[in-house]
Design an enzyme around this catalytic site. Structure first.
Site, PDB file in Angstrom:
ATOM      1  N   TYR A  85      40.920  44.185  37.399  1.00  0.00           N
ATOM      2  CA  TYR A  85      41.879  43.472  37.811  1.00  0.00           C
ATOM      3  C   TYR A  85      43.229  44.409  37.174  1.00  0.00           C
ATOM      4  O   TYR A  85      43.546  44.096  36.019  1.00  0.00           O
ATOM      5  CB  TYR A  85      41.752  41.820  37.006  1.00  0.00           C
ATOM      6  CG  TYR A  85      40.628  41.285  37.755  1.00  0.00           C
ATOM      7  CD1 TYR A  85      40.042  41.500  38.749  1.00  0.00           C
ATOM      8  CD2 TYR A  85      40.244  40.226  36.785  1.00  0.00           C
ATOM      9  CE1 TYR A  85      38.745  40.645  39.175  1.00  0.00           C
ATOM     10  CE2 TYR A  85      39.393  39.273  37.383  1.00  0.00           C
ATOM     11  CZ  TYR A  85      38.720  39.754  38.423  1.00  0.00           C
ATOM     12  OH  TYR A  85      37.505  38.900  38.816  1.00  0.00           O
ATOM     13  N   HIS A 139      29.802  43.219  37.741  1.00  0.00           N
ATOM     14  CA  HIS A 139      30.915  42.749  38.741  1.00  0.00           C
ATOM     15  C   HIS A 139      29.920  42.860  40.253  1.00  0.00           C
ATOM     16  O   HIS A 139      30.406  41.665  40.960  1.00  0.00           O
ATOM     17  CB  HIS A 139      31.976  43.551  38.636  1.00  0.00           C
ATOM     18  CG  HIS A 139      33.186  42.563  39.217  1.00  0.00           C
ATOM     19  ND1 HIS A 139      34.733  42.973  38.759  1.00  0.00           N
ATOM     20  CD2 HIS A 139      33.323  41.722  39.991  1.00  0.00           C
ATOM     21  CE1 HIS A 139      35.429  42.149  39.318  1.00  0.00           C
ATOM     22  NE2 HIS A 139      34.713  41.391  40.127  1.00  0.00           N
ATOM     23  N   SER A 183      36.687  31.326  42.839  1.00  0.00           N
ATOM     24  CA  SER A 183      37.472  30.889  44.237  1.00  0.00           C
ATOM     25  C   SER A 183      37.175  29.413  44.814  1.00  0.00           C
ATOM     26  O   SER A 183      36.704  29.278  45.992  1.00  0.00           O
ATOM     27  CB  SER A 183      37.336  32.157  45.513  1.00  0.00           C
ATOM     28  OG  SER A 183      37.958  33.286  45.177  1.00  0.00           O
ATOM     29  N   PRO A 184      37.011  28.652  43.865  1.00  0.00           N
ATOM     30  CA  PRO A 184      36.799  27.512  44.248  1.00  0.00           C
ATOM     31  C   PRO A 184      37.763  26.441  45.176  1.00  0.00           C
ATOM     32  O   PRO A 184      37.237  25.526  45.873  1.00  0.00           O
ATOM     33  CB  PRO A 184      36.466  26.503  42.822  1.00  0.00           C
ATOM     34  CG  PRO A 184      37.180  27.104  41.897  1.00  0.00           C
ATOM     35  CD  PRO A 184      37.369  28.778  42.351  1.00  0.00           C
ATOM     36  N   LEU A 185      38.851  27.146  45.281  1.00  0.00           N
ATOM     37  CA  LEU A 185      39.858  26.465  45.818  1.00  0.00           C
ATOM     38  C   LEU A 185      40.239  27.481  47.164  1.00  0.00           C
ATOM     39  O   LEU A 185      41.318  27.296  47.794  1.00  0.00           O
ATOM     40  CB  LEU A 185      41.196  26.374  45.112  1.00  0.00           C
ATOM     41  CG  LEU A 185      40.979  25.344  44.140  1.00  0.00           C
ATOM     42  CD1 LEU A 185      42.352  25.303  43.173  1.00  0.00           C
ATOM     43  CD2 LEU A 185      40.474  23.927  44.499  1.00  0.00           C
ATOM     44  N   GLY A 186      39.268  28.470  47.561  1.00  0.00           N
ATOM     45  CA  GLY A 186      39.231  29.045  48.847  1.00  0.00           C
ATOM     46  C   GLY A 186      40.325  30.145  48.741  1.00  0.00           C
ATOM     47  O   GLY A 186      41.352  30.046  49.814  1.00  0.00           O
ATOM     48  N   ARG A 187      40.907  30.654  47.808  1.00  0.00           N
ATOM     49  CA  ARG A 187      42.120  31.348  47.558  1.00  0.00           C
ATOM     50  C   ARG A 187      43.286  30.720  47.875  1.00  0.00           C
ATOM     51  O   ARG A 187      44.262  31.224  48.344  1.00  0.00           O
ATOM     52  CB  ARG A 187      41.953  32.568  48.413  1.00  0.00           C
ATOM     53  CG  ARG A 187      40.684  33.454  47.780  1.00  0.00           C
ATOM     54  CD  ARG A 187      40.369  34.646  48.750  1.00  0.00           C
ATOM     55  NE  ARG A 187      39.248  35.474  48.248  1.00  0.00           N
ATOM     56  CZ  ARG A 187      37.964  35.024  48.189  1.00  0.00           C
ATOM     57  NH1 ARG A 187      37.648  34.127  49.189  1.00  0.00           N
ATOM     58  NH2 ARG A 187      37.080  35.812  47.876  1.00  0.00           N
ATOM     59  N   GLY A 188      43.466  29.261  47.592  1.00  0.00           N
ATOM     60  CA  GLY A 188      44.570  28.686  47.564  1.00  0.00           C
ATOM     61  C   GLY A 188      44.636  27.684  48.945  1.00  0.00           C
ATOM     62  O   GLY A 188      45.444  26.785  49.093  1.00  0.00           O
TER      63      GLY A 188
END
Length: 326
Positions: free
Chosen positions: A57, A125, A204-209
């Protein structure tokens, strides 16, 4: 906040914090490190202990940021980072490297940047096809014995690799994408994890926003935003997925909560062995996400969420999908 144990061994908060977007991959990354540090501090104040980063990152910048934020508060955090997407043995850029020599170099770099003498959870990773998983996990087991890391994790590994790795040394957690819109782990991976007693960390539990209901156009994304090449955010897929995000928003409105909260609550309902790590660089979003840990969904709400229309497009671009074991 309630705590759970990953793999029956590592105690973490019910929700964690993904820090990637503070430094990398999303619009505005690296633009306000002070707010990012405040967000990490607020997470600890709220009992959000699992702080997730990776050497790639930035590269490296995010680990340095997390290290600065945890200075003086290291004992309050369960610190997770990842190796393997950067070669420390001379392989070409972009070539996976989990060879023992690269692992040993990677961990020392991460320890230095994070300002700590141990890492709580150290993930491979992505699976390196050129290095037997037995060799990689053997090197990680040596790091456990040396006290440099305390627990071993994998990310986006398939069931066969998980079994082979766990036979060499107990694996504490697998980190893979999982959300209302990405249910790939359910048929095969989750049953194996539960059979072996391995925890699941959902990125990504929020689908990348997308599942927050706040994205209406990609025009606001800058040129460095990884979502520019994500199939779910491009072309007709984006238009279709906007309509699907509206389905989530309507369920959330009926429940009197935000779309992000209902998406996280759904994931939490899948089991105490699943720990989502929603990412944010803002205190306000962190507080919104953390409140989902106290939300219990009704059977009717769960049924509606389980019945959502599937999204259009893969959840990664083609090159990234090739790195995922399936």
């Amino acid at each position: 906040m309630k705590n759970v144990k990953l793999g029956g061994r590592l105690e973490v908060s019910r929700l964690g914090l993904g820090t990637m977007g503070m430094s990398f991959a999303y619009t505005g990354a690296g633009s306000d490190d002070a707010e990012s540090v405040r967000t990490i501090h607020r997470a600890l104040d709220l009992g959000v202990t699992l702080i997730d980063t990776a050497e790639v990152y930035g590269p490296y910048r995010n680990e340095e940021l997390v290290g600065r934020a945890l200075r003086g508060r290291r004992d309050e955090a369960v610190l997770a980072t990842k190796f393997g997407m950067i070669s420390h043995t001379g392989r070409d850029a972009g070539v996976l490297d989990s060879s023992p020599a690269s692992v040993r170099a990677a961990v020392d770099g991460s320890l230095s940047r994070l300002g700590t003498d141990y890492i709580d959870l150290y993930y491979q990773h992505r699976v390196d096809p050129a290095t037997p998983i037995e060799d990689t996990v053997g090197a990680l087991a040596d790091l456990v014995a040396a006290g440099k890391i305390r627990h071993i994790g994998l990310s986006e590994a398939g069931p066969n690799t998980i079994r082979r790795a766990h036979a060499i040394h107990p694996i504490t957690a697998l980190q893979s994408e999982y959300s209302l819109w990405t249910r790939d782990p359910e048929p095969e991976t989750l049953p194996v994890l539960r059979e072996l007693g391995i925890g699941f960390v959902a990125y990504s539990p929020l689908g990348r926003g997308f599942l927050t209901g706040t994205i209406h156009s990609t025009d606001d994304f800058d040129a460095t935003d990884n979502r520019k090449s994500n199939p779910r955010f491009t072309g007709d897929n984006f238009t279709t997925n906007l309509r699907l995000a509206e389905e989530v928003r309507q369920i959330a409105t009926d429940a009197g909560v935000t779309p992000a909260q209902i998406a996280l609550a759904w994931l939490l309902s899948r089991g105490d062995d699943i720990v989502p790590i929603p990412g944010t660089k803002r205190v306000s979003r962190l507080e919104e996400n953390a409140a989902a840990a106290d939300l219990t969904l009704t059977p009717e709400q769960l049924t509606r969420l389980d019945s959502l229309t599937p999204p259009a497009g893969d959840h990664h671009n083609e090159a990234q999908m090739r790195m995922i074991e399936r």
